[in-house]
Design an enzyme around this catalytic site. Structure first.
Site, PDB file in Angstrom:
ATOM      1  N   ASP A   1      45.038   3.733  37.172  1.00  0.00           N
ATOM      2  CA  ASP A   1      43.899   2.810  37.186  1.00  0.00           C
ATOM      3  C   ASP A   1      42.999   2.966  35.961  1.00  0.00           C
ATOM      4  OD1 ASP A   1      44.426   1.657  39.748  1.00  0.00           O
ATOM      5  OD2 ASP A   1      43.620   3.457  40.694  1.00  0.00           O
TER       6      ASP A   1
ATOM      7  N   TYR B   1      47.144 -12.983  35.241  1.00  0.00           N
ATOM      8  CA  TYR B   1      45.987 -12.119  34.962  1.00  0.00           C
ATOM      9  C   TYR B   1      45.739 -12.020  33.457  1.00  0.00           C
ATOM     10  CZ  TYR B   1      42.954  -7.972  35.473  1.00  0.00           C
ATOM     11  OH  TYR B   1      41.909  -7.091  35.454  1.00  0.00           O
TER      12      TYR B   1
ATOM     13  N   SER C   1      36.369  -4.363  28.953  1.00  0.00           N
ATOM     14  CA  SER C   1      37.378  -5.358  29.299  1.00  0.00           C
ATOM     15  C   SER C   1      38.714  -4.974  28.687  1.00  0.00           C
ATOM     16  CB  SER C   1      36.964  -6.726  28.765  1.00  0.00           C
ATOM     17  OG  SER C   1      38.041  -7.614  28.886  1.00  0.00           O
TER      18      SER C   1
ATOM     19  N   ASP D   1      39.889 -10.492  40.762  1.00  0.00           N
ATOM     20  CA  ASP D   1      38.466 -10.229  40.453  1.00  0.00           C
ATOM     21  C   ASP D   1      37.670 -11.421  39.943  1.00  0.00           C
ATOM     22  OD1 ASP D   1      38.776  -7.616  41.152  1.00  0.00           O
ATOM     23  OD2 ASP D   1      38.276  -6.779  39.189  1.00  0.00           O
TER      24      ASP D   1
ATOM     25  N   ARG E   1      38.156 -11.313  30.488  1.00  0.00           N
ATOM     26  CA  ARG E   1      38.614 -10.859  31.797  1.00  0.00           C
ATOM     27  C   ARG E   1      37.762  -9.689  32.296  1.00  0.00           C
ATOM     28  NH1 ARG E   1      44.619  -9.081  31.391  1.00  0.00           N
ATOM     29  NH2 ARG E   1      43.734  -7.072  30.822  1.00  0.00           N
ATOM     30  N   ASP E   2      37.680  -9.575  33.624  1.00  0.00           N
ATOM     31  CA  ASP E   2      37.032  -8.412  34.217  1.00  0.00           C
ATOM     32  C   ASP E   2      35.572  -8.316  33.762  1.00  0.00           C
ATOM     33  OD1 ASP E   2      37.169  -6.313  35.914  1.00  0.00           O
ATOM     34  OD2 ASP E   2      38.266  -4.967  34.591  1.00  0.00           O
TER      35      ASP E   2
END
Ligand SMILES: *[C@@H]1O[C@H](CO)[C@@H](O)[C@H](O)[C@H]1NC(C)=O
Ligand SMILES: *[C@@H]1O[C@H](CO)[C@@H](O)[C@H](O)[C@H]1NC(C)=O
Ligand SMILES: *[C@@H]1O[C@H](CO)[C@@H](O)[C@H](O)[C@H]1NC(C)=O
Ligand SMILES: *[C@@H]1O[C@H](CO)[C@@H](O)[C@H](O)[C@H]1NC(C)=O
Length: 447
Positions: A402, A172, A184, A224, A177-178
């Site tokens: 989270d 990951y 991000s 994702d 990313r994301d």
């Protein structure tokens, strides 16, 4: 769509004023006033502006990991070779006959958390979570050296116990990313050498794994990312990242296959790619990725529900799923499988049930942040009741936050202060003690 805890969180049990932070303890970050030196055998390792942590061993780098790259970043990497020429994948379910290795990292987090619970019944249940295997997230290159430690630990355990070990990891660290999220968390950017940095990150993972051929490694590939390419290309950052994501994921798969890593590509969840209109585009993309990587037998299939809350089999549809006939992971998997199989990818599945013990707790299906009332779910097993599903797993380490509910924080995401989110919540990736305690007490089946 949902945030991932970096692994860098650790219980601040060491906030007792020790001059040295313990191994895995926090040793820096914005607002940190505790110890900045680390216990012997560990090195204070920068994770992000909010978190530095004492990681075992002499870390290969303590700052600016991207600049310490030493392996050539061209395609002429020393480890590359055609996967099929060097190794053969075992037929069948890679989890069968193996014990999933429980990371000492998460076990230490859990032990510290349990020690901080006064109710002895709850504390006992909490402590038992240390023995339940979760995946270890390699969400930054500086953490890669710890993989060697875990693989050494797993090899030793395999020898002493006689039980074959499979070590579960999450790859990951894509650049940008994301891409559909507002903020991000990634360390690499496409504009700043991201693809080369990513390839170096993969090379470092491969170099670690190569040293421990006696244990098996299973990886979830890039949560994702491919799902975002299916549904979120209207987001500019995702459209810009498309080519790079595909090149990077292809590199990851080909290289990890050379060291016999069994892989599951992340495939979102029922409430994302499980909508009927998304099944076929998803099957097309995953099949393309699989075939571009030479249809490697080490790409076993897809991982669903990573870090999410959906039931494998819901007793009844949660009202928030209305309109989607595939309202749980089993329905999603059984709807996707025939489409993807006929496209040419004989995918099998693993499903995250780590936080799926309690259902009907969300106000909307897209809510992902520290959802109130969640409990630990079905524990990892290969006894899944579905021949398409290799294993029920815990990919998300339950208890790692989270995202923060503090709206002044630069990494604030509004999902984290919705009415169904647990508030107040600390920064993403840090330990969230009250949330962990709820996961324990609401666990279904009970701990
Ligand atoms: C125990 O957890 C509470 C709640 O998160 C926290 O305020 C406290 O500092 C923790 N104590 C220790 C010793 O870690
Ligand atoms: C894991 O391995 C490291 C380094 O080899 C060792 O220091 C540590 O004691 C091991 N931990 C466990 C739980 O086996
Ligand atoms: C990404 O796609 C999902 C599923 O279609 C959608 O719910 C979400 O709003 C999209 N994200 C953005 C930022 O557009
Ligand atoms: C919220 O975040 C801001 C900005 O980082 C910080 O100054 C403030 O102390 C935080 N508030 C709480 C309650 O943590």
């Amino acid at each position: 769509m949902f945030k991932f805890a970096s692994l860098l969180a650790f219980v601040t049990l060491a906030s007792s004023v020790a001059a040295q932070a313990p191994i895995y303890g926090q040793c820096g970050g914005q607002g940190w006033s505790g110890a900045t030196a680390c216990a012997a055998g560990s090195v204070c390792t920068y994770s992000n502006d909010y978190y530095s942590q004492c990681l075992p061993g002499a870390a290969s780098s303590t700052t600016a990991p991207a600049s310490t790259v030493s392996v050539p970043t061209s395609t002429a990497s020393g480890t590359s070779s055609a996967p099929s020429s060097t190794s053969t994948a075992a037929a069948g379910n890679p989890f069968e006959g193996y014990e999933i290795f429980a990371s000492p990292y998460y076990a230490a987090e859990v032990a510290a958390a349990a020690a901080n619970i006064t109710d002895s019944t709850l504390a006992g249940k909490a402590a038992s979570v240390a023995n339940i295997p979760t995946f270890t997230w390699f969400d930054q290159v500086a953490k890669v050296p710890t993989l060697g430690t875990y693989l050494a630990n797993a090899t030793a355990l395999q020898t002493s116990s006689g039980s074959k070990q499979i070590v579960p990891i999450v790859v990951y660290d894509l650049p940008d990313r994301d891409c559909a999220a507002s903020a991000s968390n990634g360390e690499f950017s496409i504009a700043d050498n991201g693809e080369a940095n990513y390839k170096d990150y993969i090379d470092q993972l491969v170099a670690q794994i190569k040293q421990y051929p006696d244990v098996r490694v299973v990886a979830v590939i890039e949560p994702d990312s491919l799902a975002n390419l299916v549904t979120n290309l209207s987001v500019e950052k995702c459209a810009n990242a498309q080519t790079t994501y595909l090149a990077c994921v292809n590199y990851a798969i080909e290289q990890l296959a050379t060291v016999n890593v069994y892989m599951y590509l992340d495939a979102g969840h029922a409430g994302w790619l499980g909508w009927p209109a998304n099944l076929s585009p998803a099957a097309t993309l995953f099949t393309q990725v699989y075939q571009n990587a030479g249809s490697s037998p080490f790409v076993r299939g897809l991982a669903t529900n990573v870090a999410n809350y959906n039931a494998l089999v819901a007793a009844s549809p949660d009202p928030i799923t209305q309109g989607n006939p595939n309202y749980d992971e089993s329905l999603y998997i059984n709807a996707l499988a025939p489409v993807i199989h006929s496209a040419g990818f004989p995918a099998q599945f693993i499903v995250d049930q780590g936080r799926a013990g309690v259902q009907n707790i969300r106000a909307a299906w897209g809510d992902w942040c520290n959802v109130k009332g969640a409990g630990f779910g079905t524990q990892p097993t290969t006894d899944t009741g579905d021949s398409l599903i290799d294993a029920i797993v815990w990919v998300k380490p339950g208890g790692e936050c989270d995202g923060t509910s503090n709206s002044s924080s630069p990494r604030y995401d509004p999902h984290c202060s919705l009415s169904d989110a647990t508030i107040p919540a600390p920064e993403a990736g840090t330990w969230f003690q009250t949330y962990f305690e709820t996961l324990v007490s609401a666990a279904n089946p009970a701990l």
